[in-house]
Motif scaffolding. Structure first.
Motif, mmCIF file in Angstrom:
data_model
loop_
_atom_site.group_PDB
_atom_site.id
_atom_site.type_symbol
_atom_site.label_atom_id
_atom_site.label_comp_id
_atom_site.label_asym_id
_atom_site.label_seq_id
_atom_site.Cartn_x
_atom_site.Cartn_y
_atom_site.Cartn_z
ATOM 1 N N SER A 1 -13.244 -3.142 -12.555
ATOM 2 C CA SER A 1 -11.864 -3.608 -12.448
ATOM 3 C C SER A 1 -11.140 -2.865 -11.329
ATOM 4 O O SER A 1 -11.578 -1.803 -10.883
ATOM 5 C CB SER A 1 -11.145 -3.369 -13.784
ATOM 6 N N SER A 2 -10.023 -3.429 -10.905
ATOM 7 C CA SER A 2 -9.189 -2.772 -9.892
ATOM 8 C C SER A 2 -8.204 -1.791 -10.520
ATOM 9 O O SER A 2 -7.482 -1.103 -9.798
ATOM 10 C CB SER A 2 -8.427 -3.821 -9.079
ATOM 11 N N ARG A 3 -8.196 -1.718 -11.854
ATOM 12 C CA ARG A 3 -7.268 -0.816 -12.539
ATOM 13 C C ARG A 3 -7.893 -0.350 -13.847
ATOM 14 O O ARG A 3 -8.814 -1.001 -14.370
ATOM 15 C CB ARG A 3 -5.948 -1.532 -12.826
ATOM 16 N N VAL B 1 -13.621 1.679 -11.794
ATOM 17 C CA VAL B 1 -12.381 1.260 -11.157
ATOM 18 C C VAL B 1 -12.560 1.326 -9.640
ATOM 19 O O VAL B 1 -12.993 2.351 -9.106
ATOM 20 C CB VAL B 1 -11.199 2.149 -11.596
ATOM 21 N N SER B 2 -12.237 0.230 -8.958
ATOM 22 C CA SER B 2 -12.386 0.156 -7.508
ATOM 23 C C SER B 2 -11.304 -0.746 -6.938
ATOM 24 O O SER B 2 -10.914 -1.725 -7.574
ATOM 25 C CB SER B 2 -13.774 -0.393 -7.146
ATOM 26 N N ASP B 3 -10.840 -0.410 -5.730
ATOM 27 C CA ASP B 3 -9.860 -1.291 -5.088
ATOM 28 C C ASP B 3 -10.528 -2.544 -4.533
ATOM 29 O O ASP B 3 -9.851 -3.475 -4.099
ATOM 30 C CB ASP B 3 -9.085 -0.554 -3.993
ATOM 31 N N LYS B 4 -11.867 -2.585 -4.550
ATOM 32 C CA LYS B 4 -12.624 -3.771 -4.172
ATOM 33 C C LYS B 4 -13.633 -4.062 -5.287
ATOM 34 O O LYS B 4 -14.833 -3.841 -5.126
ATOM 35 C CB LYS B 4 -13.329 -3.569 -2.837
ATOM 36 N N PRO B 5 -13.150 -4.564 -6.421
ATOM 37 C CA PRO B 5 -14.032 -4.718 -7.583
ATOM 38 C C PRO B 5 -15.186 -5.693 -7.367
ATOM 39 O O PRO B 5 -16.262 -5.510 -7.943
ATOM 40 C CB PRO B 5 -13.087 -5.207 -8.684
#
Length: 267
Positions: A48-50, A60-64
């Motif tokens: 997920s992004s959050r 958690v990744s800003d590029k899921p």
């Protein structure tokens, strides 16, 4: 019988499956993942992004979409489910990171009668030529055989047999369907031109091919998002990569996780 076989295999495999979580359907995705884990279909990791409120492992990744595919590339999981991540970005990442030239998907659907069948093409950019549909037909049949089923394949067209001559466009769909069925038979697959009679084909064939990707996508939406059918996920075929695509508007994430678990072998 088919779904019972898939469920039993998933439980035995107990593979590591990563599931994408998009912001729009996050709660639904997490709930389905938790249910799949509780039923023993797989060990589930969410991407997920959050941060997410769950006892499951979360990446958690800003590029899921990229992070999801990279988990499989790095051998940290055995298979993937797109979940509620966006289709275009996730499929682009899948192509680039895994080095795929072509994406072929076959959807597992449940008719209102309760009968399961495989269906393709489901992507609007898939199945537009005889060669493409024949390739999709063969790859899908190979997947179905892995579940112990020798599939009968029905190739749909735009009209009944007696409609030939009413429209050049309809005639072409019928010619194409005959050619696809012949190409599959040449590969030792039981295939037949099933005309436009989808309502009959559902009860006769284990695997159904639509005339093209737009028709297939519309048929899926009519059956599963408007009607009383259900989509159980669309696995990638023609490759050893375990990836099950999903519709963000659908409700089958738990089923897709089970399907991915049945296809995967735990490392």
């Amino acid at each position: 019988m088919l779904w019972e076989t898939i469920t039993a295999r998933a439980v035995v495999n107990y593979a590591n499956i990563a599931v994408g979580v998009g912001p729009q359907y996050a709660d639904k995705t997490v709930d389905a993942a938790e249910k799949a884990a509780e039923r023993g279909f797989a060990k589930v990791t969410l991407v997920s992004s959050r941060p997410l409120k769950t006892a499951l492992d979360v990446v958690v990744s800003d590029k899921p979409d990229e992070a999801l595919i990279q988990l499989l590339k790095d051998g940290k999981v055995d298979g993937l489910v797109r979940g509620s991540l966006g289709a275009n970005s996730t499929l682009r990442s899948l192509r680039r990171i895994m080095g795929l030239q072509k994406i072929l998907r076959v959807s597992l659907l449940k008719a209102p009668s309760g009968r399961f069948f495989f269906f393709a093409p489901v992507g609007v950019d898939e199945g537009w030529t005889v060669a493409d549909k024949a390739e999709l037909g063969e790859a899908g049949a190979t997947l179905i055989k892995k579940f112990g089923i020798e599939p009968r394949v029905g190739v749909l067209s735009g009209g009944r047999m007696e409609d030939r001559g009413r429209s050049p466009l309809v005639d072409k769909t019928m010619d194409d369907a005959e050619a696809v069925a012949a190409a599959l038979r040449a590969k030792g697959i039981d295939a037949k031109h099933a005309s436009i009679l989808f309502e009959d084909a559902i009860n006769e064939y284990e695997y159904i091919l639509a005339p093209d990707g737009v028709c297939g996508n519309l048929m899926f939406r009519a059956l599963c998002l408007v009607g009383c059918g259900e989509g159980y996920g669309a696995p990638l075929v023609g490759t050893d990569i375990v990836y099950v695509d999903t519709s963000r508007a659908g409700s089958g994430y738990e089923h897709a996780i089970c399907l991915a678990g049945a296809m995967a072998s735990k490392k």
